[in-house]
Motif scaffolding. Sequence first.
Motif, PDB file in Angstrom:
ATOM      1  N   HIS A 322       0.828  -1.211   0.000  1.00 41.46           N
ATOM      2  CA  HIS A 322       0.000   0.000   0.000  1.00 41.46           C
ATOM      3  C   HIS A 322       0.862   1.261   0.000  1.00 41.46           C
ATOM      4  N   LEU A 323       1.971   1.221   0.734  1.00 44.26           N
ATOM      5  CA  LEU A 323       2.860   2.389   0.794  1.00 44.26           C
ATOM      6  C   LEU A 323       3.537   2.651  -0.544  1.00 44.26           C
ATOM      7  N   GLN A 324       3.843   1.581  -1.265  1.00 50.76           N
ATOM      8  CA  GLN A 324       4.600   1.727  -2.512  1.00 50.76           C
ATOM      9  C   GLN A 324       3.708   1.876  -3.745  1.00 50.76           C
ATOM     10  N   ALA A 325       2.409   1.586  -3.571  1.00 54.58           N
ATOM     11  CA  ALA A 325       1.502   1.614  -4.727  1.00 54.58           C
ATOM     12  C   ALA A 325       1.303   3.043  -5.224  1.00 54.58           C
ATOM     13  N   THR A 326       1.208   3.189  -6.535  1.00 54.06           N
ATOM     14  CA  THR A 326       0.907   4.485  -7.156  1.00 54.06           C
ATOM     15  C   THR A 326      -0.604   4.624  -7.283  1.00 54.06           C
ATOM     16  N   LYS A 327      -1.141   5.658  -6.707  1.00 57.18           N
ATOM     17  CA  LYS A 327      -2.588   5.846  -6.724  1.00 57.18           C
ATOM     18  C   LYS A 327      -3.027   6.490  -8.045  1.00 57.18           C
ATOM     19  N   MET A 328      -4.134   5.988  -8.566  1.00 59.71           N
ATOM     20  CA  MET A 328      -4.633   6.477  -9.858  1.00 59.71           C
ATOM     21  C   MET A 328      -5.119   7.929  -9.757  1.00 59.71           C
ATOM     22  N   PHE A 329      -5.694   8.261  -8.610  1.00 57.44           N
ATOM     23  CA  PHE A 329      -6.235   9.616  -8.409  1.00 57.44           C
ATOM     24  C   PHE A 329      -5.110  10.512  -7.879  1.00 57.44           C
ATOM     25  N   VAL A 330      -4.515  11.295  -8.774  1.00 58.14           N
ATOM     26  CA  VAL A 330      -3.388  12.167  -8.410  1.00 58.14           C
ATOM     27  C   VAL A 330      -3.929  13.514  -7.944  1.00 58.14           C
ATOM     28  N   ALA A 396     -16.462  11.485  -6.519  1.00 62.69           N
ATOM     29  CA  ALA A 396     -15.439  10.676  -5.838  1.00 62.69           C
ATOM     30  C   ALA A 396     -16.100   9.591  -4.982  1.00 62.69           C
ATOM     31  N   VAL A 397     -15.451   8.415  -4.929  1.00 60.05           N
ATOM     32  CA  VAL A 397     -15.952   7.286  -4.129  1.00 60.05           C
ATOM     33  C   VAL A 397     -15.192   7.262  -2.806  1.00 60.05           C
ATOM     34  N   ILE A 398     -15.945   7.489  -1.717  1.00 57.37           N
ATOM     35  CA  ILE A 398     -15.349   7.590  -0.377  1.00 57.37           C
ATOM     36  C   ILE A 398     -16.006   6.547   0.530  1.00 57.37           C
ATOM     37  N   HIS A 399     -15.196   5.734   1.178  1.00 55.96           N
ATOM     38  CA  HIS A 399     -15.702   4.734   2.123  1.00 55.96           C
ATOM     39  C   HIS A 399     -15.395   5.200   3.543  1.00 55.96           C
ATOM     40  N   LEU A 400     -16.426   5.275   4.383  1.00 58.49           N
ATOM     41  CA  LEU A 400     -16.244   5.608   5.798  1.00 58.49           C
ATOM     42  C   LEU A 400     -16.497   4.356   6.627  1.00 58.49           C
ATOM     43  N   LEU A 401     -15.516   3.972   7.441  1.00 56.70           N
ATOM     44  CA  LEU A 401     -15.620   2.744   8.230  1.00 56.70           C
ATOM     45  C   LEU A 401     -15.281   3.006   9.689  1.00 56.70           C
ATOM     46  N   ALA A 402     -15.727   2.105  10.556  1.00 57.51           N
ATOM     47  CA  ALA A 402     -15.379   2.134  11.980  1.00 57.51           C
ATOM     48  C   ALA A 402     -15.489   0.708  12.516  1.00 57.51           C
ATOM     49  N   PRO A 403     -14.822   0.414  13.635  1.00 57.65           N
ATOM     50  CA  PRO A 403     -14.820  -0.967  14.140  1.00 57.65           C
ATOM     51  C   PRO A 403     -16.155  -1.437  14.704  1.00 57.65           C
ATOM     52  N   THR A 404     -16.989  -0.528  15.221  1.00 51.99           N
ATOM     53  CA  THR A 404     -18.238  -0.930  15.859  1.00 51.99           C
ATOM     54  C   THR A 404     -19.431  -0.218  15.228  1.00 51.99           C
ATOM     55  N   GLY A 405     -20.628  -0.748  15.497  1.00 47.93           N
ATOM     56  CA  GLY A 405     -21.841  -0.138  14.989  1.00 47.93           C
ATOM     57  C   GLY A 405     -22.042   1.267  15.508  1.00 47.93           C
ATOM     58  N   ARG A 406     -21.798   1.440  16.812  1.00 45.13           N
ATOM     59  CA  ARG A 406     -21.999   2.772  17.405  1.00 45.13           C
ATOM     60  C   ARG A 406     -21.010   3.780  16.831  1.00 45.13           C
ATOM     61  N   ALA A 407     -19.751   3.348  16.647  1.00 45.67           N
ATOM     62  CA  ALA A 407     -18.738   4.252  16.104  1.00 45.67           C
ATOM     63  C   ALA A 407     -19.044   4.605  14.647  1.00 45.67           C
ATOM     64  N   THR A 438     -13.950  -6.558  -1.893  1.00 47.53           N
ATOM     65  CA  THR A 438     -12.872  -5.625  -2.245  1.00 47.53           C
ATOM     66  C   THR A 438     -13.427  -4.206  -2.212  1.00 47.53           C
ATOM     67  N   LEU A 439     -12.719  -3.322  -1.508  1.00 43.19           N
ATOM     68  CA  LEU A 439     -13.121  -1.911  -1.439  1.00 43.19           C
ATOM     69  C   LEU A 439     -12.312  -1.120  -2.465  1.00 43.19           C
ATOM     70  N   GLU A 440     -13.002  -0.595  -3.453  1.00 40.98           N
ATOM     71  CA  GLU A 440     -12.364   0.217  -4.481  1.00 40.98           C
ATOM     72  C   GLU A 440     -12.917   1.626  -4.393  1.00 40.98           C
ATOM     73  N   GLY A 441     -12.101   2.594  -4.740  1.00 40.30           N
ATOM     74  CA  GLY A 441     -12.556   3.980  -4.712  1.00 40.30           C
ATOM     75  C   GLY A 441     -11.392   4.922  -4.581  1.00 40.30           C
ATOM     76  N   ASP A 442     -11.688   6.130  -4.116  1.00 36.87           N
ATOM     77  CA  ASP A 442     -10.647   7.148  -4.006  1.00 36.87           C
ATOM     78  C   ASP A 442      -9.974   7.139  -2.639  1.00 36.87           C
ATOM     79  N   ILE A 443     -10.766   6.884  -1.573  1.00 38.50           N
ATOM     80  CA  ILE A 443     -10.162   6.856  -0.236  1.00 38.50           C
ATOM     81  C   ILE A 443     -11.052   6.036   0.706  1.00 38.50           C
ATOM     82  N   THR A 468      -6.439   2.589  -3.963  1.00 38.26           N
ATOM     83  CA  THR A 468      -7.261   3.398  -3.060  1.00 38.26           C
ATOM     84  C   THR A 468      -6.432   3.918  -1.886  1.00 38.26           C
ATOM     85  N   ARG A 469      -6.572   5.216  -1.596  1.00 37.39           N
ATOM     86  CA  ARG A 469      -5.890   5.789  -0.445  1.00 37.39           C
ATOM     87  C   ARG A 469      -6.530   5.305   0.860  1.00 37.39           C
TER      88      ARG A 469
END
Length: 753
Positions: A322-330, A396-407, A438-443, A468-469
């Motif tokens: 992930h650190l070395q990958a070149t992101k498509m969205f510059v 832009a495709v943005i995924h928002l995640l958290a470890p728990t339902g409440r969060a 698989t989660l694809e998108g911008d971030i 994806t960032r």
Amino acid sequence: MKRNYKNDKLPQIGEQDTLIFEVKRINHRNIKSNYTVLEGHVKNRRVNKRVNTATIVGKFPFVLEKDEFEAEGIWIEHKIYGKQFKIFNSKKIYPETKKGIIEFLKRHVKGLGDKTATLIVDTLGEEALSKIEKDYTCLIGIGKIKEEKAKKIYNAITANKYFEELFLFIRSCGYNYEIALKIYEEFKDLSLKTITNNPYILCNIDGIDFTIADKIAKNLFFDYKKIERIKYAILYYIEIDMQSYGNLFIYKDDLLNNINPFLNTYSAYKDVYIEKEIIEQGLNELKSEQKIVIDKYEDSEVIYLTKYYYIENEIIKLLKNHLQATKMFVVKTEDIDDFINYYESKYSIKLASKQKEAIYMALQNGLSILTGGPGTGKTQTINAIIKCIEYIKKGAVIHLLAPTGRASRRIAEVTNKEAKTIHRAIGLNPYKESEINTLEGDIVIIDESSMIDAYVFYKLLKSIDYNTRILFVGDYEQLPSVGPGLILRDLINSGVIPVTKLDEIFRQSKQSNIVSNAHKIIKGIKTTDEDGLIFNDNRKKDFYFIRTNDITEIKSLILSKMQGLIDKKWFKLQNIQILTPMKKKDLGTDELNYLIQNTFNKKNENTQIELQNGKTFRIGDRVIQTINNYDLNVFNGEIGYIKFINDEEMKVTVEFEDKEVEYNEEELEQLELAYAITIHKSQGSEFPVVIIPIHESQQSMLNRNLIYTAVTRAKHMVLLIGSENALNKGIETVEQVKRNSQILYKLKKISLS
């Protein structure tokens, strides 16, 4: 003619009893749980004034109408259906007369008619059942019975007996009906034979651990030095270490030195000693079986469960990719400059320099981290990052995640965007091997990242497309994850991943005593210091401390303050959350939940259900899920309210924030009352009011990060009740959170390569 019953006195509610009865009618039977409601004709005592039948409820592995049983249980009063006999265990009574045996065979062997059943009994006599049990081939040649039919008859009449033999043995070991059922479901008729050969095979059954298997082994006079026992003892030692300390590996020398005192604490065999040579043999066999990996770390031999050795190495590989990958969205610097000017102008906001730094970092790196305490603007910064992406790239495709339902719900509320739990987003189910999404998108932005353990982190990284960032957001000063690993801190400390730490408290947050006191706590400032913690500020009315050293008074004050907040209509009961360091003792969750339930949701005011483990749930109770249940789609830490109870079928419906879930009797074991929860369980959540009991009796668990985490769970008010000395000692105690892992070491090697 009146029957002479042994006991002619009518049973009383709460009376324990033994009944001999014939099944007259089966009213309800849950195939999955074996829970049964039936009408039984009782033969050994008077149970009512007229017809001597009783409603009998409980778990019967095998039951048909006209079967006879001897059962132990207790008389209970059902709110709707009246008096019932609730069984603890039961034993089927087998017929001894020819007529009874004929009827038994016809009932239990599907497709066996009267003619064939009579022929079997005429040929084999009144010992027909025992003869068939000893050798089913005695049936071959009777009428038209061939070997396949003979086996079918044998299986039908022995099924119940094999379970009963197993249950009698399991009960003699001190364990209950539920354990016997788990074993029988796994090994069927071979259960007793299987565990006699190797009782430690039981450790592979969900819900049965080494301590249970070990006690059964002792009852079987199993040699405590046998290598099968040693291997499972080693695995149990590693598992307990992971659960207790969050370690990914253990030091081999620690295992060799500590396993004997460990076993003297946890196992059934006391005051015995296992030589190091035998332990080494166990380790070598586990290594050959690929259940453990023995590795080197800092000139020491270390031991991993194979699964976690693989996970650790995969985390490093995935991070590197992930650190070395070149992101498509510059994203160009001048585009971010334009956005910041636009954003500050449109919203009349002046972003702090660190917030601006975070925007550049998140959008110009493939992988980055945003951290900071309460009031430092993490939420505003996340919103600015989201708006910046959308400003630069429409759609832009943005995924928002958290470890728990409440969060996840909280991050959705503050960003006005859809957010999901990590488990739901990637389709994670550790109990079922399946491909993750698989989660694809911008971030992908992951909030409350301090809660993520090694397993979930590995699955998450694996699911995110390399184009994806990724931005991890979290407060590393909070408690670490419950599961193994110290992921967020290791990532920050590695120096490999870009990090922005927000450390400036915003003006509006400075007006909150909750925020200012939280920052003082994490800096180690006590109530007695010159710039000590602020309490009872009448202007702000958001942070209070009632001082008392008396445990009884602390409990009384918790109840009275809750009542006061409700009476003054400032808050509702569901807005008030008690947070305490531990489950046990006078100020633990068990005791406090009992007190609060019986004050605010009293018995007889609502339908209730009582479980065999002593738990009582009532309609309206606040409850918390204690493990991940992927079948029910409800996860550890989710809090809900009991909406409906069907105590006839032992089912409970719980209303969570985003769903309703129906629990059967077995699944109810996963719920606990949640008026009071542990501080660890509160991570990732916010509550309008938090009440924190604090006392010297909790001192072994009180530390700076724990108190900080508890205080930062409150949105509007914190109420501390207890000992000032205990509070100050807790703030003084800095727990050096160190978890055995090579993630930090291996990450640093990436930067050198």
